[in-house]
Design an enzyme around this catalytic site. Structure first.
Site, PDB file in Angstrom:
ATOM      1  N   GLY A  33       6.015   0.990   0.375  1.00 47.65           N
ATOM      2  CA  GLY A  33       7.450   0.894   0.655  1.00 47.65           C
ATOM      3  C   GLY A  33       7.626  -0.519   1.183  1.00 47.65           C
ATOM      4  O   GLY A  33       6.802  -0.991   1.977  1.00 47.65           O
ATOM      5  N   SER A  34       8.654  -1.190   0.716  1.00 47.38           N
ATOM      6  CA  SER A  34       8.760  -2.616   1.027  1.00 47.38           C
ATOM      7  C   SER A  34       8.604  -2.911   2.527  1.00 47.38           C
ATOM      8  O   SER A  34       7.825  -3.793   2.923  1.00 47.38           O
ATOM      9  CB  SER A  34      10.105  -3.117   0.525  1.00 47.38           C
ATOM     10  N   TYR A 105      11.600   6.104  -9.559  1.00 45.18           N
ATOM     11  CA  TYR A 105      11.720   6.760  -8.252  1.00 45.18           C
ATOM     12  C   TYR A 105      11.952   8.264  -8.365  1.00 45.18           C
ATOM     13  O   TYR A 105      12.730   8.716  -9.203  1.00 45.18           O
ATOM     14  CB  TYR A 105      12.941   6.219  -7.499  1.00 45.18           C
ATOM     15  N   ARG A 107      13.002  10.046  -5.286  1.00 44.52           N
ATOM     16  CA  ARG A 107      13.227   9.912  -3.842  1.00 44.52           C
ATOM     17  C   ARG A 107      14.626  10.356  -3.424  1.00 44.52           C
ATOM     18  O   ARG A 107      14.944  10.309  -2.244  1.00 44.52           O
ATOM     19  CB  ARG A 107      12.976   8.447  -3.433  1.00 44.52           C
ATOM     20  N   ARG A 169      17.744  -3.359  -5.414  1.00 41.18           N
ATOM     21  CA  ARG A 169      17.180  -2.430  -6.410  1.00 41.18           C
ATOM     22  C   ARG A 169      18.355  -1.777  -7.129  1.00 41.18           C
ATOM     23  O   ARG A 169      18.981  -0.852  -6.591  1.00 41.18           O
ATOM     24  CB  ARG A 169      16.323  -1.351  -5.727  1.00 41.18           C
ATOM     25  N   LEU A 227       9.985 -17.175  -6.581  1.00 39.42           N
ATOM     26  CA  LEU A 227      10.138 -17.429  -8.015  1.00 39.42           C
ATOM     27  C   LEU A 227       9.003 -16.833  -8.839  1.00 39.42           C
ATOM     28  O   LEU A 227       8.779 -17.238  -9.981  1.00 39.42           O
ATOM     29  CB  LEU A 227      10.200 -18.956  -8.260  1.00 39.42           C
ATOM     30  N   GLY A 257       4.730  -5.292  -4.950  1.00 35.60           N
ATOM     31  CA  GLY A 257       4.203  -5.496  -3.601  1.00 35.60           C
ATOM     32  C   GLY A 257       3.897  -6.967  -3.303  1.00 35.60           C
ATOM     33  O   GLY A 257       3.723  -7.334  -2.134  1.00 35.60           O
ATOM     34  N   GLY A 259       5.840  -9.539  -3.440  1.00 40.16           N
ATOM     35  CA  GLY A 259       6.907 -10.158  -2.643  1.00 40.16           C
ATOM     36  C   GLY A 259       6.813  -9.782  -1.169  1.00 40.16           C
ATOM     37  O   GLY A 259       7.112 -10.598  -0.290  1.00 40.16           O
ATOM     38  N   ASP A 260       6.386  -8.556  -0.903  1.00 47.09           N
ATOM     39  CA  ASP A 260       6.257  -8.128   0.498  1.00 47.09           C
ATOM     40  C   ASP A 260       5.087  -8.838   1.180  1.00 47.09           C
ATOM     41  O   ASP A 260       5.180  -9.212   2.354  1.00 47.09           O
ATOM     42  CB  ASP A 260       6.044  -6.610   0.573  1.00 47.09           C
TER      43      ASP A 260
HETATM   44  O1  KDG Z   1       8.375  -4.275  -2.820  1.00 43.82           O
HETATM   45  C1  KDG Z   1       7.640  -3.215  -3.359  1.00 43.82           C
HETATM   46  C2  KDG Z   1       8.490  -2.019  -3.264  1.00 43.82           C
HETATM   47  O2  KDG Z   1       9.599  -2.193  -4.102  1.00 43.82           O
HETATM   48  C3  KDG Z   1       7.822  -0.765  -3.667  1.00 43.82           C
HETATM   49  O3  KDG Z   1       6.714  -0.508  -2.883  1.00 43.82           O
HETATM   50  C4  KDG Z   1       8.726   0.424  -3.622  1.00 43.82           C
HETATM   51  O4  KDG Z   1       9.768   0.189  -1.525  1.00 43.82           O
HETATM   52  C5  KDG Z   1       9.868   0.328  -2.707  1.00 43.82           C
HETATM   53  C6  KDG Z   1      11.187   0.374  -3.301  1.00 43.82           C
HETATM   54  O5  KDG Z   1      12.052   0.926  -2.637  1.00 43.82           O
HETATM   55  O6  KDG Z   1      11.388  -0.125  -4.393  1.00 43.82           O
END
Ligand code: KDG
Length: 320
Positions: A33-34, A105, A107, A169, A227, A257, A259-260
């Site tokens: 999760g980001s 997803y 969720r 998103r 980028l 992941g 980017g995080d």
């Molecule tokens: O940055 C990675 C996330 O996008 C991924 O782990 C899932 O958290 C997430 C999301 O809500 O897209």
């Protein structure tokens, strides 16, 4: 805590083979999760970090909690919701674009989507160095958006830095103007991370530098535009520009992941007093490492591992 965040932590089912998910037979289980990815990255770099979230009273909720505890993220503000499940998502790899991944997803109605302002403990936010938010949590539900707004207000009222990643998103927002309106206030955060697609939604028709200067004019002091394979560019409050290219890695397993990991290392570097150029270099190195494995956090580096990786890249360039 040094850093706190609020967001959904899910079970990730990552396709073991590339191609459309309908043909995939085996999936590997991860937790991601980001926001929790960023907290885990910061813990690996020596900081104390905690997450505010909700999980279901189910096996996946127990897995998420065990995993976060194992990574030494503070879970004292994680609640268990007995009437909603833990969120799940699947990752399809290398299809239809080789080298890229697609997220699916499952969720909607999850425990975390029921987060509300009541789940925000003012003291927890007020006593941290910085609050890290992303554009994902406000997209989950109205109550999540209110919870993030409250956390933001508490941070602001207590002089706690706010760090924000636009992380738009569209599968969650569905509507660009809703995303634009809901996220506008967070653009005055001290550090804003974003990318070209998100800037296109937030500032339609503007160049990257014009969009960055609009974010700076809202009060942000550092805008970092990621980028991907092209590296990253940052703008400080005087609109000085800092640019760094990406590291090339021999194989890409899963880019989700990266980017995080970039954010965690950039934040850690800046709070350690490093220059923006150096923070960008280290952050790009972390992003490059994370794409080489499945799972968002397993390849997030320590300082030592970052140095080993960067040194190995320097040697490879010298040998060429
Ligand atoms: O940055 C990675 C996330 O996008 C991924 O782990 C899932 O958290 C997430 C999301 O809500 O897209």
């Amino acid at each position: 805590m040094d850093f706190t965040s609020i967001g959904e932590v899910m079970v990730q089912l990552n396709a073991l083979s590339p191609g459309p998910l309908r043909y995939v037979k085996y999936f590997e289980v991860h937790v991601a999760g980001s926001e929790s990815n960023i907290m885990i990255g910061l813990v690996k770099l020596g900081y104390r970090a905690g997450i505010v979230t909700k999980v279901g009273d189910d096996e996946f909720g127990k897995l998420v909690l065990n995993f976060l505890r194992g990574e030494r993220v503070d879970v004292s503000r994680v609640k268990v919701d007995e009437s909603a499940p833990t969120g799940v998502y699947f990752i399809q790899r290398h299809y239809p674009v080789p080298g890229k991944s697609t997220v699916f997803y499952y969720r909607h109605g999850s425990a975390a989507s029921r987060l509300s302002p009541n789940d925000i403990d003012n003291d927890y936010i007020a006593n941290s160095k910085a609050l890290v938010l992303t554009g994902i949590t406000p997209a989950l539900s109205d109550s999540c958006r209110e919870a993030v707004n409250k956390a933001y207000e508490v941070a602001r009222a207590n002089d706690v830095d706010v760090i924000f990643d636009t992380n738009i998103r569209m599968k969650l927002w569905r509507n660009e103007s809703r995303a634009r309106e809901s996220l506008a206030k967070f653009l005055s955060s001290k550090i804003v991370f974003t990318n070209i697609e998100d800037l296109g939604i937030l500032f339609p028709g503007d160049s990257v530098s014009d969009a960055a200067s609009k974010i700076i004019s809202k009060g942000s002091t550092l805008v970092v535009v990621k980028l991907g394979e092209e590296g990253a560019v940052a703008y400080d409050s005087r609109l000085n520009t800092y640019r760094v290219g990406a590291f090339k890695v021999p194989l890409i397993e899963d880019v989700i992941g990266a980017g995080d990991a970039f954010n965690a290392v950039f934040i850690a570097s800046i709070y350690r007093g490093m220059s923006i150029d150096q923070a960008l270099l280290y952050a790009n190195a972390a992003g490059a490492l994370v794409v080489t494995v499945r799972g968002d956090v397993e390849a997030q580096p320590s300082w030592r591992e970052l140095e080993i990786f960067i040194e190995s890249c320097r040697k490879a360039v010298m040998l060429r």
